[in-house]
Scaffold this motif. Sequence first.
Motif, PDB file in Angstrom:
ATOM      1  N   THR A 212      37.423  33.069  21.660  1.00 11.74           N
ATOM      2  CA  THR A 212      37.824  34.048  20.655  1.00 11.74           C
ATOM      3  C   THR A 212      39.262  33.747  20.227  1.00 11.74           C
ATOM      4  OG1 THR A 212      38.748  35.573  22.294  1.00 11.74           O
ATOM      5  CG2 THR A 212      36.399  35.816  21.761  1.00 11.74           C
ATOM      6  N   GLU A 213      39.691  34.418  19.163  1.00  8.55           N
ATOM      7  CA  GLU A 213      41.090  34.274  18.735  1.00  8.55           C
ATOM      8  C   GLU A 213      42.030  34.707  19.866  1.00  8.55           C
ATOM      9  OE1 GLU A 213      44.192  36.388  15.649  1.00  8.55           O
ATOM     10  OE2 GLU A 213      42.097  36.194  15.009  1.00  8.55           O
ATOM     11  N   TYR A 214      41.648  35.773  20.580  1.00  9.28           N
ATOM     12  CA  TYR A 214      42.474  36.237  21.700  1.00  9.28           C
ATOM     13  C   TYR A 214      42.595  35.157  22.771  1.00  9.28           C
ATOM     14  CZ  TYR A 214      43.910  38.886  25.827  1.00  9.28           C
ATOM     15  OH  TYR A 214      44.568  39.310  26.953  1.00  9.28           O
ATOM     16  N   GLU A 250      32.676  28.951  13.282  1.00 11.99           N
ATOM     17  CA  GLU A 250      32.595  30.269  13.897  1.00 11.99           C
ATOM     18  C   GLU A 250      31.187  30.506  14.431  1.00 11.99           C
ATOM     19  OE1 GLU A 250      34.911  33.733  12.276  1.00 11.99           O
ATOM     20  OE2 GLU A 250      34.914  32.460  10.483  1.00 11.99           O
ATOM     21  N   ASP A 252      28.774  33.487  16.868  1.00 13.96           N
ATOM     22  CA  ASP A 252      28.720  34.842  17.403  1.00 13.96           C
ATOM     23  C   ASP A 252      28.209  34.793  18.832  1.00 13.96           C
ATOM     24  OD1 ASP A 252      26.963  37.371  18.003  1.00 13.96           O
ATOM     25  OD2 ASP A 252      28.415  37.998  16.491  1.00 13.96           O
ATOM     26  N   ARG A 256      30.832  39.018  19.569  1.00  8.09           N
ATOM     27  CA  ARG A 256      32.224  38.573  19.508  1.00  8.09           C
ATOM     28  C   ARG A 256      32.322  37.335  18.636  1.00  8.09           C
ATOM     29  NH1 ARG A 256      31.416  39.454  24.884  1.00  8.09           N
ATOM     30  NH2 ARG A 256      31.383  37.227  25.358  1.00  8.09           N
ATOM     31  N   SER A 257      33.265  37.331  17.722  1.00  7.73           N
ATOM     32  CA  SER A 257      33.492  36.170  16.867  1.00  7.73           C
ATOM     33  C   SER A 257      34.260  35.116  17.649  1.00  7.73           C
ATOM     34  CB  SER A 257      34.296  36.587  15.628  1.00  7.73           C
ATOM     35  OG  SER A 257      34.560  35.462  14.813  1.00  7.73           O
ATOM     36  N   CYS A 258      33.661  33.928  17.779  1.00  6.56           N
ATOM     37  CA  CYS A 258      34.264  32.851  18.564  1.00  6.56           C
ATOM     38  C   CYS A 258      34.366  31.577  17.732  1.00  6.56           C
ATOM     39  CB  CYS A 258      33.438  32.573  19.820  1.00  6.56           C
ATOM     40  SG  CYS A 258      33.324  33.959  20.960  1.00  6.56           S
ATOM     41  N   ARG A 292      38.722  37.523  29.252  1.00  9.64           N
ATOM     42  CA  ARG A 292      37.658  36.554  28.986  1.00  9.64           C
ATOM     43  C   ARG A 292      36.660  36.522  30.144  1.00  9.64           C
ATOM     44  NH1 ARG A 292      40.269  31.298  28.156  1.00  9.64           N
ATOM     45  NH2 ARG A 292      40.439  31.290  30.429  1.00  9.64           N
TER      46      ARG A 292
END
Length: 401
Positions: A212-214, A250, A252, A256-258, A292
Amino acid sequence: MELTQRDARKLFLMQQGLLRDNEFGRGKKASIKAIQRLSYIQIDTISVINRAHEHVLYNRVGNYHPTHLEKLVQEREIFEYWSHAAAFLPFKNFRYSLPVMKGFRDTRQCNDKIKAEVLARIRSEGPLQSRNFVDTSGRKRGGWWEWKPAKRVLEHLFFSGELMVTRREGFQKVFDLAENVIPSFINTSEPTLEEWTRFIALGMIHALGVATEYDIGYAIPNIRRLSKIPLKNTLKNTLSELVAEGQLIEVDVQGRSCYTTEQLLGLLPVRSTRQIVRLLSPFDNVVINRRRTRELFDFEYLLECYVPAAKRKVGYFSQPLLYGDSFIGRLDAKAHRKHHQLQVKNLVLEPHVKIEDRLIQALANGIAKFAKDHDCDSLSFQRSTPTTLIGPLNTAVEKLL
């Protein structure tokens, strides 16, 4: 495009070198390959078992030996600086630490008189440690955290990039001028903010497989506290650009967008090695991002050394247990090096884990390897959940030691 949680786990563990044995090969070359893939390995002072960086490599390189890291430092393949925390990083990526060093210099101050004296002594005498500087402040220090003035200046010069760690002696840093440590072939041009964020995005995807962005920006808050560089918004724009260019795609994962790459997706499906349970360091790259770990593995993990003793559920140094692509429990242990004994204080399996012969043997294999890696040839068990696990597990481990 959707990616199952199971495939996301496997992709992540494969890139982390934990899904299959000897993913990076064997020997010193495998150790540098592992560090380059992971992008960093954390250095930590807690040594209940062993230092975190040693533990990380024992789990990824079958015949890892501490001399591998020592030689990689001597050969200038790796260097010490800051990533998510204090870390060993590949020297080939050195230029991407320059913005943090500059940011630190621009936003922090230190005693200029002591700074000049410290630099002058190292120029004339060569590499020095903190203990080589006498505290002339006359101040009584109340604890290890109250550094003497020269120690504070040494660390300031380290974070600002004027000094680097040339080696460690007894785990204590030995400082030298940066110009004496950085090899002549290393690129020392400072990257632009865009170059830096592209490096972070692509490097993290290579290390994590899918993220993910995080996850990709996990180290940014600590970098920002150190250097006050506004990376977060730039990273978001960079990810959009990389997707538009086709370098990232991208996917899913359970809503969650990954991000990942076509090349990495092409490696699926992959099989895991299930003959062994891996005892991970609490500072291992796989579990250091607790969010995560929770999202990808449905596993809540806490290092309990920071929890008051009365509130601990597993123990002071609880380590996560990885079995194939799942976390199955936690183990609290201590290595008594003088007596070459590993003391397993507590072993707690998740409630859903089914106790069967195959699992007991995998646990025994993992614990026995762990003991041997840390120079322990005997082992004692104190507690386990379920309690019936100790007997058959102890028997199985004894046959392996």
